[in-house]
Enzyme design. Structure first.
Site, PDB file in Angstrom:
ATOM      1  N   HIS A   1      50.266   5.150 -32.054  1.00 24.35           N
ATOM      2  CA  HIS A   1      50.825   4.233 -33.046  1.00 24.35           C
ATOM      3  C   HIS A   1      49.703   3.347 -33.593  1.00 24.35           C
ATOM      4  O   HIS A   1      48.928   2.791 -32.816  1.00 24.35           O
ATOM      5  CB  HIS A   1      51.903   3.376 -32.371  1.00 24.35           C
TER       6      HIS A   1
ATOM      7  N   VAL B   1      59.343  10.518 -43.335  1.00 25.96           N
ATOM      8  CA  VAL B   1      59.213  10.930 -44.737  1.00 25.96           C
ATOM      9  C   VAL B   1      58.572   9.847 -45.613  1.00 25.96           C
ATOM     10  O   VAL B   1      58.047  10.150 -46.690  1.00 25.96           O
ATOM     11  CB  VAL B   1      60.597  11.317 -45.323  1.00 25.96           C
ATOM     12  N   ASP B   2      58.590   8.597 -45.135  1.00 28.76           N
ATOM     13  CA  ASP B   2      58.071   7.505 -45.972  1.00 28.76           C
ATOM     14  C   ASP B   2      56.545   7.457 -45.871  1.00 28.76           C
ATOM     15  O   ASP B   2      55.949   6.416 -45.578  1.00 28.76           O
ATOM     16  CB  ASP B   2      58.700   6.165 -45.555  1.00 28.76           C
TER      17      ASP B   2
ATOM     18  N   THR C   1      55.277  -2.271 -26.963  1.00 26.03           N
ATOM     19  CA  THR C   1      56.690  -2.636 -27.143  1.00 26.03           C
ATOM     20  C   THR C   1      57.612  -1.550 -26.570  1.00 26.03           C
ATOM     21  O   THR C   1      58.553  -1.090 -27.221  1.00 26.03           O
ATOM     22  CB  THR C   1      56.993  -2.892 -28.633  1.00 26.03           C
TER      23      THR C   1
ATOM     24  N   GLU D   1      61.772   5.997 -30.881  1.00 18.46           N
ATOM     25  CA  GLU D   1      60.376   5.782 -30.458  1.00 18.46           C
ATOM     26  C   GLU D   1      60.303   5.382 -28.981  1.00 18.46           C
ATOM     27  O   GLU D   1      59.389   5.804 -28.262  1.00 18.46           O
ATOM     28  CB  GLU D   1      59.735   4.705 -31.334  1.00 18.46           C
TER      29      GLU D   1
ATOM     30  N   ALA E   1      65.337  13.186 -45.039  1.00 23.66           N
ATOM     31  CA  ALA E   1      65.488  12.355 -46.230  1.00 23.66           C
ATOM     32  C   ALA E   1      66.978  12.092 -46.404  1.00 23.66           C
ATOM     33  O   ALA E   1      67.671  12.784 -47.143  1.00 23.66           O
ATOM     34  CB  ALA E   1      64.908  13.068 -47.439  1.00 23.66           C
ATOM     35  N   ILE E   2      67.461  11.107 -45.661  1.00 23.62           N
ATOM     36  CA  ILE E   2      68.886  10.784 -45.646  1.00 23.62           C
ATOM     37  C   ILE E   2      69.133   9.558 -46.534  1.00 23.62           C
ATOM     38  O   ILE E   2      68.333   8.616 -46.522  1.00 23.62           O
ATOM     39  CB  ILE E   2      69.347  10.466 -44.192  1.00 23.62           C
TER      40      ILE E   2
HETATM   41  C1  5GW Z   1      67.142   3.375 -43.390  1.00 22.20           C
HETATM   42  C2  5GW Z   1      67.175   2.032 -43.100  1.00 22.20           C
HETATM   43  C3  5GW Z   1      66.531   1.530 -41.982  1.00 22.20           C
HETATM   44  C4  5GW Z   1      65.851   2.416 -41.167  1.00 22.20           C
HETATM   45  C5  5GW Z   1      65.813   3.782 -41.471  1.00 22.20           C
HETATM   46  C6  5GW Z   1      66.478   4.272 -42.556  1.00 22.20           C
HETATM   47  C7  5GW Z   1      66.418   5.691 -42.884  1.00 22.20           C
HETATM   48  C8  5GW Z   1      65.519   6.536 -42.226  1.00 22.20           C
HETATM   49  C9  5GW Z   1      67.239   6.297 -43.884  1.00 22.20           C
HETATM   50  O1  5GW Z   1      68.103   5.669 -44.529  1.00 22.20           O
HETATM   51  N1  5GW Z   1      67.107   7.619 -44.185  1.00 22.20           N
HETATM   52  C10 5GW Z   1      66.192   8.396 -43.529  1.00 22.20           C
HETATM   53  O2  5GW Z   1      66.078   9.585 -43.850  1.00 22.20           O
HETATM   54  N2  5GW Z   1      65.435   7.849 -42.523  1.00 22.20           N
HETATM   55  C11 5GW Z   1      64.519   8.733 -41.807  1.00 22.20           C
HETATM   56  O3  5GW Z   1      64.097   8.147 -40.598  1.00 22.20           O
HETATM   57  C12 5GW Z   1      63.258   8.969 -42.641  1.00 22.20           C
HETATM   58  O4  5GW Z   1      62.739  10.255 -42.372  1.00 22.20           O
HETATM   59  C13 5GW Z   1      62.331   7.894 -42.101  1.00 22.20           C
HETATM   60  O5  5GW Z   1      60.977   8.156 -42.364  1.00 22.20           O
HETATM   61  C14 5GW Z   1      62.686   7.922 -40.629  1.00 22.20           C
HETATM   62  C15 5GW Z   1      62.324   6.656 -39.845  1.00 22.20           C
HETATM   63  O6  5GW Z   1      62.751   5.508 -40.525  1.00 22.20           O
HETATM   64  P1  5GW Z   1      61.688   4.507 -41.164  1.00 22.20           P
HETATM   65  O7  5GW Z   1      60.605   5.311 -41.803  1.00 22.20           O
HETATM   66  O8  5GW Z   1      62.374   3.538 -42.051  1.00 22.20           O
HETATM   67  O9  5GW Z   1      61.110   3.779 -39.908  1.00 22.20           O
HETATM   68  P2  5GW Z   1      59.732   2.933 -39.852  1.00 22.20           P
HETATM   69  O10 5GW Z   1      59.556   2.611 -38.401  1.00 22.20           O
HETATM   70  O11 5GW Z   1      58.608   3.793 -40.386  1.00 22.20           O
HETATM   71  O12 5GW Z   1      59.932   1.708 -40.719  1.00 22.20           O
HETATM   72 MN    MN Z   2      58.476   5.519 -41.442  1.00 22.67          MN
END
Ligand code: 5GW
Ligand code: MN
Length: 351
Positions: A232, A211-212, A244, A302, A121-122
């Site tokens: 996926h 985390v999302d 991809t 990935e 959780a950054i």
């Molecule tokens: C912020 C902007 C774009 C992409 C990633 C980030 C981001 C990801 C962040 O600002 N802080 C962060 O903790 N993350 C971590 O990377 C989270 O655990 C997040 O679930 C993981 C992967 O990024 P996601 O979830 O945005 O990627 P997708 O492929 O699920 O959209």
């Molecule tokens: Mn995600």
């Protein structure tokens, strides 16, 4: 040699030795007997008459088997016929309906297994932690020993949670990389380093997830194996050509169009700690090597994970039930959405 007459000092020695061995043997059986008595009373539908059932209950309660009753598996009745539930390298693919959680729980309780769940959780992604942890308390490895490992640069913004017994949260302060690509990719390096330093002493298995997300249904020990990945949700019914993967031969993540088994999700992998070290170390090195040549794989961590799983096949694969996103609708094969992507308001969390 015993040349003296009975009862000689020598034979008394032998008698004492015999008693000692016998005593040790008895206590070993006592300990073993206790270990076979996990306090598990989980009902499971059994189609038998009451006589059979009561004699079975007696048999199970004699201390040799955990007390669970369940139907015999039927060789001619596969639990799912609409999906592949085993890979050509004989790794199970975990779908709803193919397993009995009671049997699995009894097996894993017997081993007193400990599970670590890593999550990052950054920066603005701290907002996802509350729902993530609260839903994990309801659905993730309920009844088992769990450590949440929360990696964050905003330690003060992680609130206190009331956790069930046997569950702990460990907050790990880590740097926030400037580029979001680095935020996601550097997870590999950080998981590797903390695994070697800490996790290997604390837990048996790790699950490393985005985390999302939010847990909506049980995610239990059925996911655990030496090394596992998840399909996926966007690609499980696609062809190789449509995956991809990174397609530039210069990249360490390169996979040609003629190769590949599945397209694995970057946001879900795990295994025993030693295997997670191997996986994350490989991905991190591949990423650094590409960086040296000014290449960044198409889908970041990935892409490297997909290359790793092509070369080193996972021993278990989770169906997309374990990492769904409603963006992909509700196909019939997805009977439950266990772990679901939270709708992101991009302007709120992206930078
Ligand atoms: C912020 C902007 C774009 C992409 C990633 C980030 C981001 C990801 C962040 O600002 N802080 C962060 O903790 N993350 C971590 O990377 C989270 O655990 C997040 O679930 C993981 C992967 O990024 P996601 O979830 O945005 O990627 P997708 O492929 O699920 O959209
Ligand atoms: Mn995600």
């Amino acid at each position: 040699m015993c040349s003296q007459k009975w009862p000689s000092v020598c034979s008394i020695k032998w008698i004492l030795l015999f008693c000692l061995c016998f005593g040790l043997l008895l206590s070993w059986f006592a300990i073993k007997g206790n270990r076979c008595h996990p306090n598990i009373a989980m009902p499971y539908t059994l189609h038998s008459n009451s006589n059979e059932r009561s004699s079975l209950v007696n048999f199970l309660q004699d201390g040799k088997l955990p007390r669970i009753l369940y139907d015999k598996p039927d060789i001619f009745k596969p639990r799912r016929i609409d999906v592949l539930s085993i890979t050509p390298w004989l790794a199970p693919i975990v779908w709803n309906g193919t397993f009995n959680r009671d049997i699995l729980n009894a097996q894993f309780h017997q081993r007193e297994v400990r599970i670590g769940l890593t999550v990052f959780a950054i920066k603005k992604y701290v907002i996802f932690i509350k729902k993530f942890i609260e839903s994990a308390e309801k659905f993730f490895m309920v009844g088992h020993k769990v450590n949440y490992y929360v990696f964050t640069d905003r330690v003060n913004e992680i609130s206190n949670f009331t956790l069930a017994e046997g569950r702990h949260m460990v907050i790990l302060e880590v740097p926030a990389y400037e580029r979001w690509q680095d935020v996601t990719m550097r997870r590999m390096e950080m998981i590797r380093d903390f695994s070697i330093k800490q996790f290997v002493n604390d837990v048996d298995y790790l699950a490393c997830v985005d985390v999302d997300m939010e847990f909506l249904d049980d995610v239990g020990v059925e996911i655990l194996s030496k090394v596992f990945g998840a399909l996926h949700p966007g690609f499980f019914s696609h062809t190789r050509r449509e995956f991809t993967y990174e397609r530039r031969p210069q990249s360490k993540a390169y996979i040609p169009f003629e190769a590949g088994d599945f397209y694995y999700a970057g946001g879900y992998f795990g295994g025993v700690v030693e295997e997670v070290v191997k996986l994350t170390n490989y991905c991190h090195h591949a990423m650094l090597a590409d960086k040296q040549q000014n290449i960044e794989a198409l889908w970041h961590d990935e892409s490297y994970l997909n290359k790793y799983f092509l070369l080193y096949k996972p021993t278990k694969i989770l169906s997309p039930e374990y990492i769904w996103n409603n963006y992909y609708g509700s196909p019939a094969s997805i009977q439950t959405k266990r772990f679901l992507g939270v709708n992101k308001k991009y302007e709120e969390v992206r930078f």
